[in-house]
Design an enzyme around this catalytic site. Structure first.
Site, PDB file in Angstrom:
ATOM      1  N   SER A 185      10.082  -7.189   6.083  1.00  0.00           N
ATOM      2  CA  SER A 185      10.918  -5.995   6.290  1.00  0.00           C
ATOM      3  C   SER A 185      10.602  -5.220   7.562  1.00  0.00           C
ATOM      4  CB  SER A 185      10.733  -5.044   5.098  1.00  0.00           C
ATOM      5  OG  SER A 185       9.373  -4.632   4.991  1.00  0.00           O
ATOM      6  N   TYR A 217      15.435  -9.284  11.980  1.00  0.00           N
ATOM      7  CA  TYR A 217      16.525  -9.174  11.019  1.00  0.00           C
ATOM      8  C   TYR A 217      16.063  -8.604   9.683  1.00  0.00           C
ATOM      9  CZ  TYR A 217      20.026 -11.336  13.928  1.00  0.00           C
ATOM     10  OH  TYR A 217      20.929 -11.577  14.933  1.00  0.00           O
ATOM     11  N   TYR A 267      15.837 -26.561  18.626  1.00  0.00           N
ATOM     12  CA  TYR A 267      15.955 -25.682  17.462  1.00  0.00           C
ATOM     13  C   TYR A 267      16.616 -26.406  16.293  1.00  0.00           C
ATOM     14  CZ  TYR A 267      16.107 -21.535  14.655  1.00  0.00           C
ATOM     15  OH  TYR A 267      15.905 -20.647  13.626  1.00  0.00           O
ATOM     16  N   LYS A 312      15.205 -25.186   8.397  1.00  0.00           N
ATOM     17  CA  LYS A 312      16.407 -24.433   8.044  1.00  0.00           C
ATOM     18  C   LYS A 312      17.313 -25.253   7.129  1.00  0.00           C
ATOM     19  CE  LYS A 312      15.377 -20.749  10.392  1.00  0.00           C
ATOM     20  NZ  LYS A 312      14.934 -19.532   9.676  1.00  0.00           N
ATOM     21  N   THR A 367      14.106 -11.172  19.468  1.00  0.00           N
ATOM     22  CA  THR A 367      13.111 -10.822  18.456  1.00  0.00           C
ATOM     23  C   THR A 367      11.760 -11.400  18.876  1.00  0.00           C
ATOM     24  OG1 THR A 367      13.397 -12.818  17.101  1.00  0.00           O
ATOM     25  CG2 THR A 367      14.898 -10.969  16.664  1.00  0.00           C
TER      26      THR A 367
END
Length: 408
Positions: free
Chosen positions: A57, A61, A247, A256, A288
């Site tokens: 958190s 994101y 990726y 993923k 990020t």
């Protein structure tokens, strides 16, 4: 109270210190940027929003999910992250200060949020969260957002520690990447990353795939804490064909894919047990702390901003849309693999063609005219509380900010 004048000191995209006042202002700016929710129905009790658990958190994101959940859905509940406290020699991590700022907002909004700091992969943390949901939040969890990016994970059952890697699968990959020297001068380089070897794929999937997400569901379900209609979303990314080899087609992409397969398995199970659902949410590109570590992503993101300008959708807007879909304020829009897609603004043929054209033309000599470098540099610094408008960086600032206690 320790006060210091802090200046940005970095090694590449990694900064050695974080600025507490800058982190606080950055969180406040995100809060202001998040669209307001529709007014609550008449007679709705104050502070009686849905109970949510957000894992990861404090950054990226996950932070956007926390703030958007507060504003769009009025959540209360438990927020989990893993941050380092300030010491006499170093400031706290940026996520430490962002968490303190988020707690202040929750308190001002009258929302009961508990912030836990520790290893989300551990069963001890899962027990602590379950106890809080049971004892403080009425024994019912409505939502779980999973947003974890970690370099390693220890399996609580086997004791084995797995390490994730950023490698292509099947062969080496050579790609352009963007770096800055000590004076902030940009350079476009070509870098080569060797292929995954041995158990690199399995190790990365063990860290970044769906295993821990499923363990969280198992743990909470085993305690009887999943409310009727419970919904959970794990945050994911697909990205551009320009970065696919390192990726989506690489080791992280395998993780993923495992995360998305886990979502389908969990969704079938939750539909039967609590009338619930599990999804992955595919988000768009953003600067990020995790993304800047991936070869080529910095160059791609700068070029994307050069193409789209202010049309780049910030994470807090994307997560506002996710909360609207999870809560039923907006229709649930899934692709043919049952993923919520929040990246449609990025992956249109027109946008990708424009970025690919700039990518092909990008050199050290041309990059300033192709990418929004001022924006990118500032975004990287803002991750650590620097380059935030309205902050006096010549003034001393208190660095020993405490971890937040309960907000109500």
């Amino acid at each position: 109270m320790s006060e210091r004048v802090l200046i940005p000191r970095n090694r590449g995209f990694l900064f050695l210190d974080s600025h507490p006042a800058g982190c606080e202002r950055m969180v406040a700016d995100m809060w202001q940027a998040c669209p307001d929710a529709e007014p609550a129905p008449a007679g709705a009790p104050d502070g009686a929003g849905p109970v949510a658990l957000i894992i990861g958190s404090s950054a990226g994101y996950g932070l956007a999910a926390t703030l958007a959940g507060l504003k769009r859905a009025g959540i209360r509940g438990v927020m989990v992250s893993f941050e380092k406290a300030p010491t006499g020699r170093r400031t706290g991590t940026a996520g430490w200060y962002r968490t303190a700022a988020t707690a202040d907002i929750a308190r001002a909004e009258g929302r009961d949020l508990v912030f836990l700091n520790g290893d989300a992969f551990s069963d001890a943390m899962k027990d602590q969260v379950a106890d809080l949901v049971e004892q403080r939040f009425g024994g019912r969890l409505d939502y779980l957002i999973y947003s974890v990016a970690a370099p390693r994970r220890t399996d609580p059952e086997s004791g084995a520690t797995y390490a994730s890697v950023l490698k292509p699968i099947g062969g080496a990959n050579r790609t352009k990447t963007l770096v800055f020297d000590d004076q902030g001068v940009p350079e476009v380089r070509e870098v080569e990353t060797g292929p995954a070897e041995g158990d690199d794929v399995e190790q990365t999937v063990a860290v970044m795939g769906g295993a821990d997400w499923e363990r969280w569901i198992d743990h909470l379900d085993g305690r009887g804490l999943l409310g009727e209609g419970f919904a959970t979303a794990a945050l994911s990314y697909i990205g551009s064909p320009l970065t696919a080899a390192i990726y989506r087609q690489g080791t992280i992409g395998a993780a993923k894919a495992h995360l998305e397969a886990t979502a389908r398995t969990l969704s079938e199970r939750l539909a039967k047990t609590v009338g619930g659902r599990a999804v992955t949410s595919v988000n768009g590109a953003a600067v990020t702390q995790s993304s800047t570590a991936i070869p080529g992503i910095a160059l791609y993101t700068g070029l994307l901003r050069g193409v789209l300008g202010e049309a780049v959708v910030p994470p807090v807007h994307q997560l506002a849309a996710l909360w609207d879909q999870l809560t039923g304020a907006a229709p649930l829009a899934l692709d043919d693999e049952d993923r919520i897609r929040l990246d449609d603004w990025e992956l249109t043929d027109e946008v990708q063609a424009a970025v690919a054209e700039r990518w092909a033309a990008a050199t050290t000599d041309t990059i300033a005219g192709l990418a929004d470098l001022d924006w990118f540099r500032a975004e990287v610094q803002r991750l650590y509380g620097f380059s935030v408008p309205g902050i006096d960086y010549t003034a001393a600032v208190a660095t020993d900010v405490p971890w937040p206690g309960h907000t109500s």
